[in-house]
Design a protein around this motif. Structure first.
Motif, mmCIF file in Angstrom:
data_model
loop_
_atom_site.group_PDB
_atom_site.id
_atom_site.type_symbol
_atom_site.label_atom_id
_atom_site.label_comp_id
_atom_site.label_asym_id
_atom_site.label_seq_id
_atom_site.Cartn_x
_atom_site.Cartn_y
_atom_site.Cartn_z
ATOM 1 N N ALA A 22 0.848 -1.199 0.000
ATOM 2 C CA ALA A 22 0.000 0.000 0.000
ATOM 3 C C ALA A 22 0.879 1.243 0.000
ATOM 4 N N TYR A 23 0.465 2.220 -0.782
ATOM 5 C CA TYR A 23 1.139 3.519 -0.791
ATOM 6 C C TYR A 23 0.251 4.487 -0.019
ATOM 7 N N VAL A 24 0.735 4.951 1.128
ATOM 8 C CA VAL A 24 -0.049 5.779 2.040
ATOM 9 C C VAL A 24 0.363 7.243 1.886
ATOM 10 N N THR A 25 -0.623 8.111 1.678
ATOM 11 C CA THR A 25 -0.386 9.543 1.562
ATOM 12 C C THR A 25 -1.194 10.267 2.633
ATOM 13 N N ASN A 26 -0.541 11.091 3.421
ATOM 14 C CA ASN A 26 -1.206 11.865 4.468
ATOM 15 C C ASN A 26 -1.403 13.303 4.005
ATOM 16 N N VAL A 27 -2.649 13.769 4.031
ATOM 17 C CA VAL A 27 -2.965 15.136 3.640
ATOM 18 C C VAL A 27 -3.778 15.794 4.754
ATOM 19 N N GLU A 28 -3.757 17.130 4.777
ATOM 20 C CA GLU A 28 -4.518 17.859 5.787
ATOM 21 C C GLU A 28 -6.013 17.724 5.539
ATOM 22 N N ARG A 29 -6.410 17.929 4.291
ATOM 23 C CA ARG A 29 -7.799 17.769 3.884
ATOM 24 C C ARG A 29 -7.854 16.996 2.583
ATOM 25 N N PHE A 30 -8.892 16.207 2.421
ATOM 26 C CA PHE A 30 -9.020 15.446 1.175
ATOM 27 C C PHE A 30 -9.176 16.420 0.012
ATOM 28 N N PRO A 31 -8.410 16.229 -1.073
ATOM 29 C CA PRO A 31 -8.432 17.187 -2.188
ATOM 30 C C PRO A 31 -9.777 17.210 -2.913
ATOM 31 N N GLU A 32 -10.182 18.413 -3.316
ATOM 32 C CA GLU A 32 -11.379 18.551 -4.130
ATOM 33 C C GLU A 32 -11.056 18.198 -5.571
ATOM 34 N N LYS A 33 -12.098 17.959 -6.338
ATOM 35 C CA LYS A 33 -11.914 17.559 -7.722
ATOM 36 C C LYS A 33 -11.118 18.597 -8.496
ATOM 37 N N ILE A 106 -5.321 7.336 0.808
ATOM 38 C CA ILE A 106 -5.220 8.767 1.109
ATOM 39 C C ILE A 106 -5.863 8.992 2.479
ATOM 40 N N ARG A 107 -5.069 9.420 3.427
ATOM 41 C CA ARG A 107 -5.552 9.620 4.790
ATOM 42 C C ARG A 107 -5.667 11.108 5.077
ATOM 43 N N GLU A 108 -6.849 11.517 5.553
ATOM 44 C CA GLU A 108 -7.093 12.907 5.917
ATOM 45 C C GLU A 108 -6.755 13.097 7.398
ATOM 46 N N ARG A 109 -5.752 13.909 7.684
ATOM 47 C CA ARG A 109 -5.284 14.069 9.056
ATOM 48 C C ARG A 109 -6.354 14.677 9.963
ATOM 49 N N ARG A 110 -7.152 15.566 9.415
ATOM 50 C CA ARG A 110 -8.116 16.294 10.230
ATOM 51 C C ARG A 110 -9.153 15.367 10.866
ATOM 52 N N THR A 111 -9.588 14.357 10.134
ATOM 53 C CA THR A 111 -10.632 13.454 10.624
ATOM 54 C C THR A 111 -10.144 12.039 10.876
ATOM 55 N N GLY A 112 -8.955 11.686 10.360
ATOM 56 C CA GLY A 112 -8.456 10.330 10.511
ATOM 57 C C GLY A 112 -9.081 9.340 9.546
ATOM 58 N N THR A 113 -9.955 9.814 8.651
ATOM 59 C CA THR A 113 -10.605 8.913 7.697
ATOM 60 C C THR A 113 -9.686 8.631 6.514
ATOM 61 N N CYS A 114 -9.958 7.523 5.842
ATOM 62 C CA CYS A 114 -9.110 7.093 4.733
ATOM 63 C C CYS A 114 -9.951 6.808 3.498
ATOM 64 N N THR A 115 -9.401 7.107 2.351
ATOM 65 C CA THR A 115 -9.975 6.720 1.073
ATOM 66 C C THR A 115 -9.025 5.727 0.421
ATOM 67 N N ASP A 265 -6.201 7.281 13.384
ATOM 68 C CA ASP A 265 -5.865 6.471 12.209
ATOM 69 C C ASP A 265 -6.855 5.306 12.132
ATOM 70 N N ARG A 266 -7.710 5.307 11.119
ATOM 71 C CA ARG A 266 -8.714 4.258 10.970
ATOM 72 C C ARG A 266 -8.228 3.082 10.132
ATOM 73 N N MET A 267 -7.070 3.176 9.535
ATOM 74 C CA MET A 267 -6.597 2.112 8.656
ATOM 75 C C MET A 267 -6.416 0.806 9.427
ATOM 76 N N GLY A 268 -7.121 -0.238 9.003
ATOM 77 C CA GLY A 268 -6.951 -1.552 9.601
ATOM 78 C C GLY A 268 -7.791 -1.825 10.821
ATOM 79 N N ASP A 269 -8.780 -0.955 11.137
ATOM 80 C CA ASP A 269 -9.582 -1.199 12.342
ATOM 81 C C ASP A 269 -10.419 -2.472 12.222
ATOM 82 N N GLY A 270 -10.918 -2.769 10.996
ATOM 83 C CA GLY A 270 -11.690 -3.990 10.802
ATOM 84 C C GLY A 270 -10.855 -5.239 11.021
ATOM 85 N N GLU A 271 -9.611 -5.220 10.536
ATOM 86 C CA GLU A 271 -8.711 -6.355 10.735
ATOM 87 C C GLU A 271 -8.369 -6.523 12.216
ATOM 88 N N CYS A 272 -8.246 -5.404 12.927
ATOM 89 C CA CYS A 272 -7.979 -5.486 14.368
ATOM 90 C C CYS A 272 -9.174 -6.079 15.107
#
Length: 394
Positions: A22-33, A106-115, A265-272
């Motif tokens: 996996a290639y993980v990128t951390n951004v402040e906010r998810f980019p708009e189109k 793509i991980r949004e730092r502000r909310t911890g959510t991932c796309t 960080d929500r990545m992998g919570d289901g596996e945990c």
């Protein structure tokens, strides 16, 4: 192994499935189109559902082996290094020269959510013929991904054949994670002891709640409940609403979620969650509802920190394990015939678990309690954790 040794202590968990990059990128906010943004950090890491379950199980303290397809290519070397560093056994894995699957996160730092953007390219999967080479007597639990149904059915049937004629405590427990292609994997449900079903797939097929998902999966089983045959327990985690499970008799249990101190960080919570359930059931010998509650705790603990490593710091209260009853008439005659190994197993495994008070040298029976309170991670701590993770990854 001696019949006096607890399988959950002595045997390993075998996880059958995939591992990827996996290639993980951390951004402040998810980019708009159409926008351009700068990332705060980016790195490659080992990923994949079964691979992450192995990591969480190992951090909780279970012995784990991964059985899957690994790539010989240099891109995959970081995956192999990380598996070996964590002491996850891969000696029975199969190998290919093809490039592994790749995901972009793509991980949004502000909310911890991932796309997550997953690559759907074809990649070889382990076969039932390769599974036949395994010595199943080494394992006490086998966990499968619901994929490659034709091969997985044959693998599951081999485990069931192995279990035939064995005492209940010596049989291998089988669990299945269903996250995609439900129709293609329905035949797998009746071949396992536990089915874990994801919230995202439930919503995709039109099931509005965990309770509904359990009922629908139960109705999807080929054999009606009136016929006494093998039926799995069904577990359905539902995010912040907790989880619902149904036992083999059709009884429901609703377990509320554990509120995290913060969401980092929500990545992998289901596996945990999956790893927590397996660990609680197999190693800690908890019942269905208690194991699901512990799985909720592990998932909550994971999203409050960066990566998986903080799972090792989860405070797990010791639990008393009652020794199996032994008739007085059998006790003396059996003890005379024990080998040194069997005496060791009886001495250290078939007795209550004891701990010492920090300021008291007297021994007392341990009491199961809630996880001690801990402070949420500060912004600086989170930033430092991501920097450490990016340095240990590629």
């Amino acid at each position: 192994m001696s019949h006096l040794c607890a399988p959950s202590v002595m045997k390993a968990v075998l996880c059958v499935g995939c591992t990827e990059v996996a290639y993980v990128t951390n951004v402040e906010r998810f980019p708009e189109k159409g926008s351009r943004v700068q990332c705060q950090s980016a790195f490659m890491q080992r990923n994949g559902r079964t691979s992450n379950v192995c990591t969480a199980l190992r951090l909780l303290g279970a012995r784990v082996e991964l059985f899957g397809m690994l790539s010989r290519l240099g891109t995959f070397r970081m995956v192999l290094d990380d598996l070996r560093r964590r002491d996850i056994v891969i000696s029975n894995c199969s190998w290919t020269d093809e490039s592994p699957k790749f995901s972009t996160i793509i991980r949004e730092r502000r909310t911890g959510t991932c796309t997550v953007v997953r690559c759907t390219k074809a990649f070889p999967y382990v076969t039932a013929r390769e599974f036949e080479k395994l010595d199943l007597s080494l394992y006490g639990w086998v966990h499968f991904e619901a994929r490659s149904a034709r091969e997985t059915v044959l693998m599951m049937r081999r485990v069931l054949d192995h279990n035939n004629g064995l005492a209940q405590e010596d049989r291998i427990v089988v669990s299945l994670l269903v996250y995609d292609a439900l129709e293609d994997n329905l035949d797998l449900l009746s071949l396992c002891d536990y089915v874990l079903f994801g919230r995202q797939l439930a919503l995709e097929v039109g099931w509005s709640s965990a309770h509904v998902a359990c009922e629908q999966l139960n109705s999807a089983l080929r054999t009606p409940r009136s016929i006494r045959t093998r039926r799995p327990c069904i577990i359905c985690p539902w995010g912040k609403q907790g989880a619902v499970c149904m036992d083999a008799q059709g009884n429901f249990y609703e377990l509320p979620a554990h509120t995290p101190k913060s969401i980092v960080d929500r990545m992998g919570d289901g596996e945990c969650f999956t790893a927590g359930f397996i660990y609680a059931t197999f190693v800690r010998r908890r019942g269905l509802s208690g194991a699901v509650d512990f799985a909720n705790l592990v998932a909550s603990h994971k999203i409050a920190s960066v990566g998986f490593d903080d799972i090792a710091n989860l405070q797990i209260s010791p639990q008393k394990l009652e020794p199996p009853p032994v008739e007085d008439s059998e006790r003396s005659s059996e003890s005379e015939d024990l080998t040194n190994e069997q005496r060791t197993c009886r001495k250290y495994l078939n007795r209550p678990f004891y701990t010492l008070e920090p300021h008291n040298s007297s021994i007392h029976e341990a009491v199961v309690g809630p996880e001690p309170e801990s402070e949420p991670m500060s912004e600086d701590t989170v930033k430092a954790a991501w920097e450490r993770l990016s340095k240990t990854a590629y």
